[in-house]
Design an enzyme around this catalytic site. Structure first.
Site, short mmCIF file in Angstrom:
data_model
loop_
_atom_site.label_atom_id
_atom_site.label_comp_id
_atom_site.label_asym_id
_atom_site.label_seq_id
_atom_site.Cartn_x
_atom_site.Cartn_y
_atom_site.Cartn_z
N PRO A 127 3.18 -1.48 -5.30
CG PRO A 127 4.45 -0.68 -3.49
CD PRO A 127 3.07 -0.59 -4.12
CD GLU A 128 0.86 -3.61 -2.48
OE1 GLU A 128 0.17 -3.01 -1.65
OE2 GLU A 128 0.96 -3.26 -3.67
CB VAL A 129 3.51 -7.80 -7.90
CG1 VAL A 129 4.21 -8.78 -8.83
CG2 VAL A 129 2.04 -8.21 -7.74
CG ASN A 131 7.76 -4.99 -1.81
OD1 ASN A 131 8.88 -4.60 -2.16
ND2 ASN A 131 6.86 -4.20 -1.26
#
Length: 246
Positions: A127-129, A131
C-alpha cells in the site's frame, strides 16, 4: 518474538497482535537475534517465520515511524532492510508461513525468506504508493520472484491479491488451505531439516548471488526515493496522521 523448537525446526513468531505484528525497531532487533541464534545452533536445521494470529504482518509500524524525522525513517528502514537481507545469507532455509495478510514490509519480509507458504485466502498488498511513497527496501526480493513489469504493478498496489494469485505470480511457493499455512510450513521445514545440512547450506550459498544480486545498493536507492517522496504532498498528508517531525 516468541521462539519454539520442534525437533530440528526453529519456529519464530512475531507476537505483536495488538499492532497487527507491525515491524518496529525492537521487533526487528529480536528477529535478528533469533535468526543469529538459530544459525549458531547446530541442532537447528531449518527456520519457520510466522505471525501471531490472525495475520503474518501489517508492515512498518507507522506510529513508530511517525515519531521520526524523514532521515530517521530512512535509517530505520535501511536497518530493517539489512536484517531482511540477512535471511538470504544464513546457511539454513527460512520459510515464511503467511495467514491473514502480509502488507507492505510484511509482504516484503515474507518474500525475503527462502520459501513462502501462504493460505489461499491470505491478503497480499503493497500500500505504500497509495500513502505517497515508494517501498523503501526489499524490492530486489520482489524482482527475484517476479518480472520487472509484474513487480511494478504490485508496487503500484492498485488492488490487493489473494494467496492463489500470489502463487500464480511466483510470490508463493506452496499454497495451503485456509488456516493451514503454518502446518504446511512446519512440514516443509521438517523435510528440509532431514536433508544433509552441508548440502542444504551449499545450495543456499550457490544461489545467493542470483537471488540477492545488488540488493544492498537497491535498498539504498529505494530509501533515497522514499525520502524524496516523503517530502511530497501526498506523503505529508499520510505522515501528519502519525505526527512526523520535519
Amino acid at each position: 518474538m516468541k521462539i519454539d523448537t520442534i525437533g530440528h525446526v526453529r519456529h519464530l513468531i512475531n507476537d505483536r497482535p495488538e499492532r497487527r505484528n507491525a515491524l518496529g525497531a525492537e521487533t526487528m532487533r529480536q528477529l535478528l537475534a533469533a535468526l543469529e541464534a538459530a544459525e549458531r545452533d547446530a541442532e537447528v536445521k531449518a527456520v519457520v517465520l510466522s505471525g501471531a494470529p490472525p495475520a503474518f504482518c501489517a508492515g512498518s509500524d507507522l506510529k513508530e515511524l511517525g515519531a521520526l524525522s524523514i532521515d530517521g525513517m530512512c535509517e530505520h528502514e535501511l536497518e530493517t532492510a539489512r536484517i531482511a537481507r540477512r535471511i538470504g545469507s544464513l546457511s539454513k532455509p527460512v520459510i515464511a508461513a503467511v495467514e491473514g495478510f502480509a502488507l507492505g514490509g510484511g509482504f516484503i519480509l515474507a518474500i525475503s525468506c527462502d520459501l513462502v507458504v501462504s493460505a489461499a485466502d491470505a491478503r497480499w498488498h503493497l500500500p505504500e504508493v497509495a500513502n505517497g511513497w515508494l517501498p523503501p527496501w526489499g524490492l530486489q526480493a520482489l524482482l527475484t520472484r517476479v518480472s520487472p513489469a509484474q513487480a511494478r504493478r504490485l508496487v503500484w498496489g492498485d488492488v490487493p491479491i489473494d494467496g492463489r494469485r500470489a502463487e500464480a505470480l511466483g510470490l508463493v511457493d506452496v499454497l495451503a488451505d485456509d488456516g493451514r499455512a503454518l502446518g504446511e510450513a512446519l512440514a516443509l521445514a521438517e523435510r528440509l531439516a532431514a536433508l544433509p545440512a552441508q548440502a542444504v547450506a551449499s545450495t543456499k550459498r550457490f544461489f545467493a548471488p542470483f537471488t540477492s544480486l545488488d540488493g544492498e545498493r537497491l535498498d539504498v536507492l529505494a530509501a533515497r526515493y522514499f525520502a524524496d517522496d516523503c517530502r511530497g504532498s501526498a506523503a505529508q498528508t499520510t505522515l501528519r496522521k502519525f505526527m512526523v517531525k520535519q
